[in-house]
Motif scaffolding. Structure first.
Motif, PDB file in Angstrom:
ATOM      1  N   LEU A  32    -131.997 -32.285  60.434  1.00 55.97           N
ATOM      2  CA  LEU A  32    -130.959 -31.625  61.216  1.00 55.97           C
ATOM      3  C   LEU A  32    -131.599 -30.830  62.358  1.00 55.97           C
ATOM      4  O   LEU A  32    -132.640 -30.205  62.174  1.00 55.97           O
TER       5      LEU A  32
ATOM      6  N   LYS B 128    -129.419 -26.415  65.883  1.00 54.17           N
ATOM      7  CA  LYS B 128    -127.997 -26.122  66.128  1.00 54.17           C
ATOM      8  C   LYS B 128    -127.146 -26.588  64.953  1.00 54.17           C
ATOM      9  O   LYS B 128    -126.227 -25.886  64.512  1.00 54.17           O
ATOM     10  N   ARG B 129    -127.448 -27.768  64.435  1.00 51.22           N
ATOM     11  CA  ARG B 129    -126.667 -28.294  63.302  1.00 51.22           C
ATOM     12  C   ARG B 129    -126.980 -27.545  62.011  1.00 51.22           C
ATOM     13  O   ARG B 129    -126.114 -27.365  61.164  1.00 51.22           O
ATOM     14  N   LYS B 130    -128.234 -27.085  61.849  1.00 52.18           N
ATOM     15  CA  LYS B 130    -128.574 -26.258  60.690  1.00 52.18           C
ATOM     16  C   LYS B 130    -127.766 -24.965  60.718  1.00 52.18           C
ATOM     17  O   LYS B 130    -127.257 -24.512  59.700  1.00 52.18           O
TER      18      LYS B 130
ATOM     19  N   SER C 284    -124.913 -24.527  62.100  1.00 53.89           N
ATOM     20  CA  SER C 284    -123.531 -24.871  61.787  1.00 53.89           C
ATOM     21  C   SER C 284    -123.329 -24.988  60.278  1.00 53.89           C
ATOM     22  O   SER C 284    -122.338 -24.488  59.731  1.00 53.89           O
ATOM     23  N   ALA C 285    -124.260 -25.649  59.593  1.00 54.62           N
ATOM     24  CA  ALA C 285    -124.167 -25.798  58.136  1.00 54.62           C
ATOM     25  C   ALA C 285    -124.261 -24.438  57.447  1.00 54.62           C
ATOM     26  O   ALA C 285    -123.525 -24.152  56.500  1.00 54.62           O
TER      27      ALA C 285
ATOM     28  N   THR D 110    -120.971 -22.580  57.875  1.00 53.38           N
ATOM     29  CA  THR D 110    -119.945 -23.121  56.982  1.00 53.38           C
ATOM     30  C   THR D 110    -120.135 -22.585  55.572  1.00 53.38           C
ATOM     31  O   THR D 110    -119.172 -22.192  54.904  1.00 53.38           O
TER      32      THR D 110
ATOM     33  N   ASP E  93    -121.866 -29.391  53.225  1.00 54.09           N
ATOM     34  CA  ASP E  93    -122.046 -28.643  54.474  1.00 54.09           C
ATOM     35  C   ASP E  93    -123.018 -29.370  55.402  1.00 54.09           C
ATOM     36  O   ASP E  93    -122.779 -29.494  56.604  1.00 54.09           O
ATOM     37  N   ASN E  94    -124.127 -29.838  54.833  1.00 55.15           N
ATOM     38  CA  ASN E  94    -125.131 -30.544  55.635  1.00 55.15           C
ATOM     39  C   ASN E  94    -124.599 -31.861  56.187  1.00 55.15           C
ATOM     40  O   ASN E  94    -124.854 -32.209  57.333  1.00 55.15           O
TER      41      ASN E  94
ATOM     42  N   ARG F 174    -121.449 -32.599  56.805  1.00 54.26           N
ATOM     43  CA  ARG F 174    -120.450 -32.285  57.829  1.00 54.26           C
ATOM     44  C   ARG F 174    -121.140 -31.882  59.136  1.00 54.26           C
ATOM     45  O   ARG F 174    -120.721 -32.294  60.218  1.00 54.26           O
ATOM     46  N   ALA F 175    -122.215 -31.108  59.041  1.00 56.38           N
ATOM     47  CA  ALA F 175    -122.955 -30.699  60.235  1.00 56.38           C
ATOM     48  C   ALA F 175    -123.651 -31.892  60.892  1.00 56.38           C
ATOM     49  O   ALA F 175    -123.681 -31.996  62.113  1.00 56.38           O
TER      50      ALA F 175
END
Length: 73
Positions: free
Chosen positions: A42, A45-47, A49-50, A53, A66-67, A69-70
């Motif tokens: 990831l 930025k996506r980490k 986001s997870a 969440t 969560d991961n 979805r991110a």
């Protein structure tokens, strides 16, 4: 995410709604689809986001959902 056609039913012993799944099962019980290729790490930025969440759901760290979805975007 891993379920197909979730439906709400009511339990007989306690009148509460419960989700059941017609087919497919849970996402963690299935192998990774071959068409996705090898997993990639990831991005920061996506980490974030997870983690956000997970924090919103009251968990100290992100779980598989969560991961996923991110990673999806």
């Amino acid at each position: 995410m891993g379920a197909i056609r979730p439906e709400l039913i009511r339990r007989k012993d306690a009148n509460v709604p419960v989700k059941i799944y017609a087919e497919g099962g849970e996402v963690w019980d299935k192998p990774r689809p071959e068409k996705l290729g090898k997993p990639k790490p990831l991005s920061p930025k996506r980490k974030a986001s997870a983690k956000a969440t997970a924090k919103a759901a009251g968990r100290p760290y992100p779980n598989l959902i969560d991961n996923m979805r991110a990673a999806k975007g």
